[in-house]
Design a protein around this motif. Structure first.
Motif, PDB file in Angstrom:
ATOM      1  N   GLY A 298      23.613  74.783 -77.446  1.00  9.81           N
ATOM      2  CA  GLY A 298      25.087  75.132 -77.493  1.00  9.81           C
ATOM      3  C   GLY A 298      24.957  76.597 -77.792  1.00  9.81           C
ATOM      4  N   VAL A 299      24.127  77.149 -78.748  1.00  4.54           N
ATOM      5  CA  VAL A 299      23.880  78.456 -79.186  1.00  4.54           C
ATOM      6  C   VAL A 299      23.428  79.305 -77.970  1.00  4.54           C
ATOM      7  CG1 VAL A 299      22.683  80.200 -80.701  1.00  4.54           C
ATOM      8  CG2 VAL A 299      23.230  77.642 -81.514  1.00  4.54           C
ATOM      9  N   TRP A 300      22.674  78.774 -77.176  1.00  2.00           N
ATOM     10  CA  TRP A 300      22.279  79.726 -76.003  1.00  2.00           C
ATOM     11  C   TRP A 300      23.399  79.863 -74.965  1.00  2.00           C
ATOM     12  CZ3 TRP A 300      21.991  77.130 -71.209  1.00  2.00           C
ATOM     13  CH2 TRP A 300      21.641  78.015 -69.887  1.00  2.00           C
ATOM     14  N   ALA A 301      24.130  78.818 -74.615  1.00  2.91           N
ATOM     15  CA  ALA A 301      25.267  78.995 -73.562  1.00  2.91           C
ATOM     16  C   ALA A 301      26.294  79.576 -74.621  1.00  2.91           C
ATOM     17  CB  ALA A 301      25.601  77.583 -73.372  1.00  2.91           C
ATOM     18  N   GLY A 302      26.503  79.544 -75.838  1.00  2.00           N
ATOM     19  CA  GLY A 302      27.794  80.268 -76.409  1.00  2.00           C
ATOM     20  C   GLY A 302      29.025  79.448 -76.197  1.00  2.00           C
ATOM     21  N   ARG A 303      28.840  78.110 -76.285  1.00  2.00           N
ATOM     22  CA  ARG A 303      29.907  77.217 -76.274  1.00  2.00           C
ATOM     23  C   ARG A 303      29.260  75.777 -76.280  1.00  2.00           C
ATOM     24  NH1 ARG A 303      28.056  74.502 -71.871  1.00  2.00           N
ATOM     25  NH2 ARG A 303      26.829  75.212 -70.345  1.00  2.00           N
ATOM     26  N   ALA A 304      30.221  74.705 -76.454  1.00  6.31           N
ATOM     27  CA  ALA A 304      29.811  73.370 -76.632  1.00  6.31           C
ATOM     28  C   ALA A 304      29.126  72.926 -75.716  1.00  6.31           C
ATOM     29  CB  ALA A 304      31.064  72.517 -76.835  1.00  6.31           C
ATOM     30  N   PRO A 305      27.902  72.233 -75.931  1.00  7.97           N
ATOM     31  CA  PRO A 305      26.950  72.151 -75.084  1.00  7.97           C
ATOM     32  C   PRO A 305      27.190  70.778 -74.085  1.00  7.97           C
ATOM     33  CG  PRO A 305      26.060  71.165 -77.113  1.00  7.97           C
ATOM     34  CD  PRO A 305      27.455  71.764 -77.385  1.00  7.97           C
ATOM     35  N   TRP A 306      28.511  70.999 -73.550  1.00  9.73           N
ATOM     36  CA  TRP A 306      28.793  69.770 -72.714  1.00  9.73           C
ATOM     37  C   TRP A 306      29.462  70.483 -71.610  1.00  9.73           C
ATOM     38  CZ3 TRP A 306      31.600  68.541 -77.694  1.00  9.73           C
ATOM     39  CH2 TRP A 306      30.888  68.078 -78.592  1.00  9.73           C
ATOM     40  N   GLY A 307      28.578  71.072 -70.735  1.00 12.53           N
ATOM     41  CA  GLY A 307      29.238  71.595 -69.673  1.00 12.53           C
ATOM     42  C   GLY A 307      28.808  71.003 -68.305  1.00 12.53           C
ATOM     43  N   ASN A 308      27.629  70.189 -68.137  1.00 13.78           N
ATOM     44  CA  ASN A 308      27.171  69.667 -66.987  1.00 13.78           C
ATOM     45  C   ASN A 308      26.409  68.238 -67.399  1.00 13.78           C
ATOM     46  OD1 ASN A 308      24.357  70.210 -67.733  1.00 13.78           O
ATOM     47  ND2 ASN A 308      24.861  72.503 -67.307  1.00 13.78           N
ATOM     48  N   MET A 309      25.893  67.522 -66.303  1.00 17.31           N
ATOM     49  CA  MET A 309      25.541  66.158 -66.549  1.00 17.31           C
ATOM     50  C   MET A 309      24.269  66.171 -67.373  1.00 17.31           C
ATOM     51  SD  MET A 309      26.358  63.542 -63.598  1.00 17.31           S
ATOM     52  CE  MET A 309      25.795  62.090 -64.418  1.00 17.31           C
ATOM     53  N   TYR A 310      23.364  67.207 -67.433  1.00 15.80           N
ATOM     54  CA  TYR A 310      22.346  67.248 -68.304  1.00 15.80           C
ATOM     55  C   TYR A 310      22.554  67.298 -69.615  1.00 15.80           C
ATOM     56  CZ  TYR A 310      18.486  69.264 -70.766  1.00 15.80           C
ATOM     57  OH  TYR A 310      17.331  69.476 -71.753  1.00 15.80           O
ATOM     58  N   GLU A 311      23.636  68.166 -69.806  1.00 14.37           N
ATOM     59  CA  GLU A 311      24.035  68.496 -71.366  1.00 14.37           C
ATOM     60  C   GLU A 311      24.878  67.230 -72.134  1.00 14.37           C
ATOM     61  OE1 GLU A 311      24.330  73.131 -71.030  1.00 14.37           O
ATOM     62  OE2 GLU A 311      26.115  72.108 -71.340  1.00 14.37           O
ATOM     63  N   PHE A 312      25.487  66.478 -71.071  1.00 17.09           N
ATOM     64  CA  PHE A 312      26.158  65.491 -71.506  1.00 17.09           C
ATOM     65  C   PHE A 312      25.147  64.268 -71.838  1.00 17.09           C
ATOM     66  CE2 PHE A 312      30.071  66.731 -68.901  1.00 17.09           C
ATOM     67  CZ  PHE A 312      30.984  66.526 -70.237  1.00 17.09           C
ATOM     68  N   SER A 313      24.267  64.335 -70.971  1.00 15.96           N
ATOM     69  CA  SER A 313      23.233  63.123 -71.143  1.00 15.96           C
ATOM     70  C   SER A 313      22.378  63.352 -72.455  1.00 15.96           C
ATOM     71  CB  SER A 313      22.279  63.119 -69.799  1.00 15.96           C
ATOM     72  OG  SER A 313      22.771  62.648 -68.741  1.00 15.96           O
ATOM     73  N   ILE A 314      21.770  64.642 -72.617  1.00 20.01           N
ATOM     74  CA  ILE A 314      21.268  64.619 -73.824  1.00 20.01           C
ATOM     75  C   ILE A 314      22.250  64.353 -75.277  1.00 20.01           C
ATOM     76  CG2 ILE A 314      19.234  66.149 -72.953  1.00 20.01           C
ATOM     77  CD1 ILE A 314      20.617  68.595 -74.238  1.00 20.01           C
ATOM     78  N   THR A 315      23.287  64.708 -75.051  1.00 19.11           N
ATOM     79  CA  THR A 315      24.269  64.630 -76.116  1.00 19.11           C
ATOM     80  C   THR A 315      24.406  63.165 -76.085  1.00 19.11           C
ATOM     81  OG1 THR A 315      25.266  66.550 -75.410  1.00 19.11           O
ATOM     82  CG2 THR A 315      26.418  65.438 -77.173  1.00 19.11           C
ATOM     83  N   ALA A 316      24.675  62.207 -74.972  1.00 17.27           N
ATOM     84  CA  ALA A 316      24.816  60.911 -75.133  1.00 17.27           C
ATOM     85  C   ALA A 316      23.841  60.260 -75.860  1.00 17.27           C
ATOM     86  CB  ALA A 316      25.111  60.441 -73.888  1.00 17.27           C
ATOM     87  N   ALA A 317      22.643  60.663 -75.530  1.00 17.23           N
ATOM     88  CA  ALA A 317      21.425  59.939 -75.978  1.00 17.23           C
ATOM     89  C   ALA A 317      21.256  60.233 -77.598  1.00 17.23           C
ATOM     90  CB  ALA A 317      20.078  60.600 -75.501  1.00 17.23           C
ATOM     91  N   LEU A 318      21.749  61.538 -77.907  1.00 18.97           N
ATOM     92  CA  LEU A 318      21.823  61.904 -79.272  1.00 18.97           C
ATOM     93  C   LEU A 318      22.824  60.875 -79.917  1.00 18.97           C
ATOM     94  CD1 LEU A 318      21.103  63.899 -81.830  1.00 18.97           C
ATOM     95  CD2 LEU A 318      23.009  65.232 -81.136  1.00 18.97           C
ATOM     96  N   ALA A 319      24.067  60.729 -79.198  1.00 23.35           N
ATOM     97  CA  ALA A 319      24.950  60.117 -79.880  1.00 23.35           C
ATOM     98  C   ALA A 319      24.557  58.526 -80.321  1.00 23.35           C
ATOM     99  CB  ALA A 319      26.401  59.975 -79.016  1.00 23.35           C
ATOM    100  N   VAL A 320      23.960  58.055 -79.230  1.00 19.93           N
ATOM    101  CA  VAL A 320      23.489  56.554 -79.406  1.00 19.93           C
ATOM    102  C   VAL A 320      22.492  56.451 -80.502  1.00 19.93           C
ATOM    103  CG1 VAL A 320      22.045  54.610 -78.384  1.00 19.93           C
ATOM    104  CG2 VAL A 320      23.542  56.041 -76.837  1.00 19.93           C
ATOM    105  N   SER A 321      21.718  57.325 -80.995  1.00 15.19           N
ATOM    106  CA  SER A 321      20.515  57.330 -81.758  1.00 15.19           C
ATOM    107  C   SER A 321      21.541  57.669 -83.256  1.00 15.19           C
ATOM    108  CB  SER A 321      19.674  58.666 -81.737  1.00 15.19           C
ATOM    109  OG  SER A 321      19.183  58.791 -80.447  1.00 15.19           O
ATOM    110  N   VAL A 322      22.593  58.476 -83.188  1.00 19.70           N
ATOM    111  CA  VAL A 322      23.093  58.701 -84.448  1.00 19.70           C
ATOM    112  C   VAL A 322      24.010  57.458 -84.779  1.00 19.70           C
ATOM    113  CG1 VAL A 322      25.042  60.103 -85.506  1.00 19.70           C
ATOM    114  CG2 VAL A 322      23.164  61.201 -84.256  1.00 19.70           C
TER     115      VAL A 322
END
Ligand code: HEM
Lengths: 572, 332
Positions: free
Chosen positions: B105-129
Motif C-alpha cells: 500500500g505504501v509503495w502504491a500510495g493507496r489502499a493495496p486493493w487494486g488488482n487480483m494479486y493485491e486482493f488475494s494477499i489481503t484475503a489471505a491476510l483476512a482469513v488468518s486474522v
C-alpha cells in the motif's frame, strides 16, 4: 385472532418464542375438507410458513443466476442481439421466457413479490405478539432452579438476610436494565432482558419492505439519459437531446429539470510503460453548467466517481473517445461538410470506427473510417492504435459516392453507412492537416484535426436516499437480532432446614447466549459480597456457562414437568 | 511511480509475502502433525472428568470466584506441542504478511486493493486474522490445518498466476468507497472461509456421529472426525462465524452500491458482480432462516451455508475470469 399463535412461526426447538403448537396447526388442516375460505386460509398458512419463506429465498437466488450468465437487455442490448443471431433456435426460446431481461421478467417479480407477501404475513403478526409479551411481567421462577442449565447457589447465615438479598438483587438487576418482577412474599426475583432482539428482527424485515418500496419509487419517478458530448458542444436536459433515454412511468418527460451543460475540455491520462501500458489513469471533464435558464454559469470538473450535481440530478462521466474533424468540398467547390464526427472506440487503445455523411454534396458522398489516436509504426497489421492517447493520430478512410439512402424516411444510425446504393471511390490514410483529393474530380476531404468527447449519463433516482436509509436500518436491525440474546434470570431465597438461607441464582437463554454465564456469575458474586458475613458456596454446577460448552439450536437440558417452565415463550 | 526507491519498497513487500508463505508452510506441517496426533475425548470421557472435578470441589467450599473461561477448562491433548508451535508460526506468518500488504500500500500510495494479486494477499491476510482473533478466546488450534492450507493456496496463486506490478488504478477504482467496500468484503471473505471450514468439519463429524450412534461403521472419515470437537460444537462455531459475517457482508454490499451510484449513476444495475453478491447474500439469509426452520437446521442448513460460500468464491474468481462486467479491477 383467537389463536395467539401467529399464523406461521419459525418452528424450531431453538426458538423460545415459537409457540409449541405452530407445527401442528399447520399440519392438522388438510385442504381437501375445506371450502373456499378454508383453502385460502390453508394457502395463506403455507405461504407465510418459515419453510416456504426459505424455499422462496433459495428460489430467488436461483432465479438470479441466468441474469448474470446471459447478456441482459438493460446492460448490453447489443450483446443480446448478437446472442440471438448466433443461437437461432435457443435464442428465441430463452427470449420468450424473459431470460434476456431476467430482473424485469414477470416470473422473477412473482418470486420476490411472493417472498415479500410471505414476509409481511409472517413477521407482522409475530412481532405484534412480541409487543404484547414484551410488556408482560417476566415469568415466575421455575420450581426447581437447580435444573436450569446455569445455576449458582450459596448459603448465608441469618434468615433475616433473605429480604435484603431480594431487594439487592432487584436493584442490581434494575440498574442493569433488566425488566424485573418480585414475588409478593419476597422469595424470588424474576428478570428478563433482550427483547431488542425481536425489535431488531422486525426492523430488519420491515426495512427490506421499505427497500422494495424505495426501489419501486426510483423506477416510477426516476429517469436516465445517455449523451455523447464533444468538446466545445453541450446539451440541455431534454428528452430529444439524449442518445438514449428511459424514464419511469410517472415521469413527465416534458418537464425535466431545465439545466444545460457544456463540455469545455476533456483530458485523459494513461499508464505510459510497463505491462499495464495504456491502462487509463485519469479522466476529467471541465464543464460549464447552467442550472436554470438565466442562472449564472458555473464551471465544474466532472470525473469518474465525482459526478456533477445540479437540480437533484447527477451527471456522471462514463467514457470518452475521439471526434476527428473533417472538411469536405464537393466538385462544385462548395463546402458541404465541416464538423467533428464521433468515432466509437473498439478496443483499449481507442482504435475507433465512425462514418461521415455529406448528403448535400453532388453526388452524395459517404466515408467509413477507422481512427487511431496513435497510429502503428508498421500498418501492415491493419489500422490498429498502439496507445490510447492522441500522440500520432491518423484516419483510414474508404470513400463512397451515390445515394446515402437518407431520403427513404427510415431512420439511420449515424454510426453506420448503408452501402447498397453506393460505389466505392477509393481508400486513403490521412494525418491531421492532410487532404484527400477524391478521384474523378469529386472534390476533396480534409482531415483538420481531432477533439475528444465524453459520454455522460444523466440520472435521477428519487428513491435512492430512502433505499439507503432502509438498508442502514436493515443492518441495524440485523445486528440487534443476531447479537442480542433473549435471556432470563431468577434469584430465589429459601430456608434450609438448619436455620440458614439458601440463595440460588439461575439463568436461561433460548439459543446460545455466551454472555449469560458471566451475567449469572456476576449477580451471584454481587449477592455474595452483599451478604458478606459467612458464606458457604454450595454446588457450583456448570451447564452452558462457558464458551466451550454453550450450544446453539439445542434445547436446554430439561425434561417432563419442567419443560413448560423452561419454555421462555410462556408469559404470565 | 517507478523511481528506484519505491521499487525497493515493492521488493520488500514481495519478500515479506514470500517469508509469510514459508512460515505458513512450516505451520501447516506442524498443524498436520498435531492433527494426526490428536484424539478428541469422547463424550463419556468429558463427562467423567467433569464429575471428578465437581466431586473434588465438594459440597461445601470456600468462595472461589465463579468465573469460567473456555481455555482454563481445556483438556490437554496429544499433539498440543506441535499445535503450539504451529500457532506461533501462524502468528509470525500473519505478521509478515501484514507487513507485505502494508508495504504494498505504501509503495502504491493507496489502499493495496487494486488488482487480483493485491486482493488475494489481503484475503489471505483476512482469513488468518479472523482465525487468530478467534483463537485468542477459544481453542481452535485443531482448525489450523484447515485454515493455513487454503491461505497458502491463495498466496501461491497470488504470487504465481495473479502477480501484477502496477501502482496505479483505473479511474473507476479511485474512490474512498473502494477502501470501505473492499475492506468489508475482504474481512467478510476471511470469515466466510473460516465459517466454511467449520461447516465442512461439522458435516463430516455429524455424519460420523450419526453412524456411530446407529452402530454402523463410521466410514473413512472417522479419522478426521476423531480429531475434531463434537458436531454440536462445530455447528455453534460455524453459526457464530456466519452471524458475525452476515451483517458485515450486508454492509459491504451496501457500500458497493453507494460507490456504484457515485461512479455509474445507479446504485444497483445487476452487473454480474452485483448479481453474485446478491445471490451470496440471499443464500446466507437462507442459511439463517434454515436454522430457524423445522427440519432444516443441522445438516441441511450447513449445506446451504456451503453453497453460499461457493457463491462467494464464484463471485471472486469465476466472475472476474469468465464474465465481463463493469467491475474492471481484474487486471489485464
Ligand atoms: C426478503 C426476504 C427475507 C430475507 C432477506 C430475510 C432474512 C432474514 C435474516 C438474515 C434473518 C436472521 C436474522 C434474525 O434472526 O433476525 C431472518 C430471520 C427471520 N426471518 Fe427472515 N428474511 C426474509 C423473509 C422472511 C419471510 C418471508 C419470513 C416469514 C415467513 C421471515 C421470517 C423470519 C423469522 C421468523 C426470523 C427469525 C428467526 C429466528 O428467530 O431465529 N423472513 N430473516
Amino acid at each position: 385472532m383467537t389463536d395467539p399463535t401467529p399464523l406461521a412461526s419459525p418452528v424450531n426447538e431453538a426458538n423460545i418464542d415459537a409457540p409449541a403448537n405452530a407445527v401442528s396447526s399447520a399440519k392438522t388442516v388438510t385442504p381437501m375438507q375445506l371450502g373456499f375460505l378454508g383453502w385460502l386460509r390453508w394457502f395463506w398458512r403455507q405461504l407465510t410458513s418459515m419453510r416456504i419463506a426459505l424455499l422462496l429465498l433459495l428460489l430467488l437466488a436461483l432465479a438470479s443466476i441466468p441474469g448474470s450468465i446471459l447478456p441482459q437487455r438493460g446492460a448490453a442490448p447489443l450483446k443480446v442481439k448478437e446472442y440471438l443471431a448466433t443461437h437461432e433456435t435457443l435464442g428465441p426460446i430463452l427470449d420468450r421466457f424473459g431470460l434476456f431481461d431476467v430482473f424485469a421478467a414477470p416470473w422473477f417479480a412473482a418470486v420476490y413479490l411472493l417472498l415479500f407477501i410471505s414476509l409481511t404475513g409472517c413477521v407482522l403478526p409475530r412481532s405484534l405478539q412480541h409487543m404484547r409479551t414484551a410488556r408482560a411481567r417476566p415469568p415466575a421462577a421455575p420450581r426447581n432452579l437447580s435444573r436450569l442449565p446455569l445455576h449458582r447457589a450459596f448459603e448465608t447465615e441469618p434468615t433475616e438476610q433473605a429480604n435484603s438479598t431480594i431487594s439487592d438483587a432487584e436493584s442490581y438487576l434494575k440498574r442493569k436494565r433488566w425488566r424485573v418482577d418480585v414475588d409478593h412474599d419476597g422469595h424470588w426475583v424474576a428478570a428478563e432482558k433482550g427483547h431488542l432482539r425481536e425489535v431488531g428482527n422486525l426492523l430488519f424485515h420491515i426495512a427490506l419492505l421499505c427497500l422494495l418500496v424505495a426501489v419501486g419509487v426510483g423506477n416510477l419517478f426516476g429517469f436516465k439519459g445517455q449523451v455523447i458530448v464533444r468538446e466545445g458542444h453541450g446539451f440541455s436536459n431534454q428528452v430529444t437531446q439524449y442518445d438514449t433515454f428511459s424514464a419511469g412511468r410517472l415521469v413527465d418527460a416534458s418537464s425535466l429539470p431545465p439545466f444545460s451543460v457544456r463540455l469545455d475540455d476533456f483530458s485523459a491520462s494513461y499508464e505510459t510503460e510497463g505491462s499495464q501500458k495504456g491502462a487509463p489513469r485519469e479522466f476529467s471533464a471541465t464543464a460549464t453548467v447552467i442550472d436554470e435558464p438565466g442562472s449564472k454559469p458555473r464551471t465544474e470538473e466532472i470525473e469518474v466517481n465525482a459526478p456533477l450535481v445540479t437540480n437533484g440530478t447527477k451527471v456522471f462521466l462514463l467514457g470518452h473517445g475521439y471526434a476527428p474533424h473533417f472538411v469536405i468540398t464537393d466538385k462544385r467547390g462548395q463546402v458541404v461538410f465541416d464538423d467533428s464526427v464521433v468515432f466509437l472506440p473498439q478496443d483499449g487503445n481507442f482504435t475507433s470506427t465512425g462514418v461521415i455523411k455529406a448528403p448535400d454534396s453532388i453526388p452524395q458522398l459517404g466515408f467509413q473510417g477507422v481512427f487511431t489516436p496513435t497510429a502503428p509504426v508498421d500498418s501492415s497489421q491493419g489500422p490498429r492504435s498502439i496507445f490510447p492517447a492522441s500522440e500520432d493520430p491518423a484516419v483510414f478512410l474508404a470513400g463512397y459516392k451515390g445515394d446515402l439512402g437518407l431520403d427513404t424516411g427510415t431512420a439511420q444510425s449515424v454510426y453506420s453507412l448503408d452501402t447498397t446504393n453506393l460505389t466505392q471511390v477509393g481508400l486513403k490514410a490521412l494525418r491531421p492537416g492532410e487532404s484527400w483529393v477524391l478521384p474523378n474530380g469529386l472534390g476533396t476531404l480534409k482531415f483538420t484535426g481531432v477533439i475528444e468527447y465524453g459520454s455522460f449519463v444523466v440520472a435521477r433516482d428519487p428513491g435512492k436516499e430512502a433505499a439507503l436509509v432502509a438498508m442502514m436500518a436493515a443492518i441495524g436491525g440485523l445486528v440487534l437480532s443476531l447479537f442480542v440474546r433473549r435471556r432470563r434470570m431468577w434469584v430465589r431465597v429459601s430456608a434450609t432446614g438448619d436455620g440458614r438461607t439458601l440463595v440460588e441464582v439461575a439463568g436461561l437463554a433460548r439459543a446460545e447466549a455466551p454472555g449469560l454465564g458471566v451475567e449469572v456469575d456476576e449477580l451471584a458474586e454481587h449477592l455474595q459480597m452483599a451478604s458478606a458475613a459467612s458464606v458457604r458456596v454450595l454446588v457450583e454446577e456448570s451447564g452452558g456457562d462457558s464458551d466451550e460448552e454453550s450450544v446453539v439450536g439445542h434445547e436446554p437440558p430439561s425434561s417432563g414437568a419442567d419443560a413448560a417452565e423452561l419454555d421462555l415463550s410462556q408469559s404470565t | 511511480m517507478n523511481v528506484s526507491g519505491s521499487q525497493t519498497l515493492v521488493q520488500y513487500s514481495n519478500a515479506l509475502v514470500y517469508a509469510a508463505m514459508i512460515a505458513y508452510a512450516a505451520a501447516m506441517v506442524a498443524f498436520a502433525a498435531s492433527f494426526a496426533a490428536r484424539r478428541e475425548p469422547t463424550a463419556a470421557a468429558v463427562e467423567a472428568e467433569a464429575t471428578q472435578r465437581s466431586q473434588s470441589v465438594g459440597a461445601v467450599a470456600t468462595i472461589s470466584p465463579p468465573t469460567v473461561h473456555a481455555k482454563t477448562d481445556r483438556v490437554s491433548q496429544p499433539g498440543d506441542r506441535a499445535a503450539n508451535i504451529a500457532m506461533s508460526l501462524t502468528w509470525l506468518a500473519t505478521l509478515s504478511l501484514l507487513g507485505g500488504v502494508v508495504l504494498r500500500g505504501v509503495w502504491a500510495g493507496r489502499a493495496p486493493w487494486g488488482n487480483m494479486y493485491e486482493f488475494s494477499i489481503t484475503a489471505a491476510l483476512a482469513v488468518s486474522v479472523v482465525f487468530l482473533t478467534m483463537s485468542v478466546r477459544t481453542d481452535v488450534r485443531w482448525l489450523g490445518l484447515f485454515i493455513v492450507a487454503p491461505v497458502l493456496l491463495t498466496l501461491g496463486l497470488a504470487v504465481t498466476v495473479l502477480y501484477n506490478d502496477t501502482a496505479q488504478l483505473v479511474p473507476a477504482l479511485k474512490s474512498y468507497w473502494l477502501l470501505i467496500h473492499v475492506s468489508a468484503a475482504v474481512i467478510s471473505g476471511g470469515a466466510f472461509t473460516v465459517g466454511a471450514a467449520f461447516t465442512t468439519l461439522y458435516l463430516i463429524k455429524s455424519r460420523v456421529e450419526d453412524r456411530e450412534a446407529a452402530g454402523v461403521d463410521p466410514g473413512r472419515w472417522s479419522g478426521v472426525a476423531q480429531r475434531v470437537p463434537s458436531a454440536t460444537r462445530l455447528d455453534t462455531l460455524a453459526y457464530r462465524t456466519f452471524v458475525f459475517v452476515f451483517p458485515l457482508w450486508t454492509f459491504a454490499v451496501v457500500a458497493g452500491a453507494i460507490w456504484a451510484e457515485n461512479a455509474w449513476g445507479r446504485y444497483w444495475g445487476w452487473d454480474p458482480k452485483e448479481t453474485w453478491a446478491f445471490i451470496t447474500w440471499v443464500v446466507f439469509a437462507g442459511y439463517l432462516h434454515a436454522r430457524a426452520t423445522a427440519g432444516w437446521s443441522g445438516r441441511r442448513a450447513a449445506i446451504i451455508a456451503l453453497v453460499g460460500f461457493g457463491c462467494f468464491l464464484f463471485n471472486y474468481f469465476g466472475v472476474n475470469i469468465w464474465i465481463t462486467g463493469l467491475h474492471s479491477y481484474a487486471g489485464r
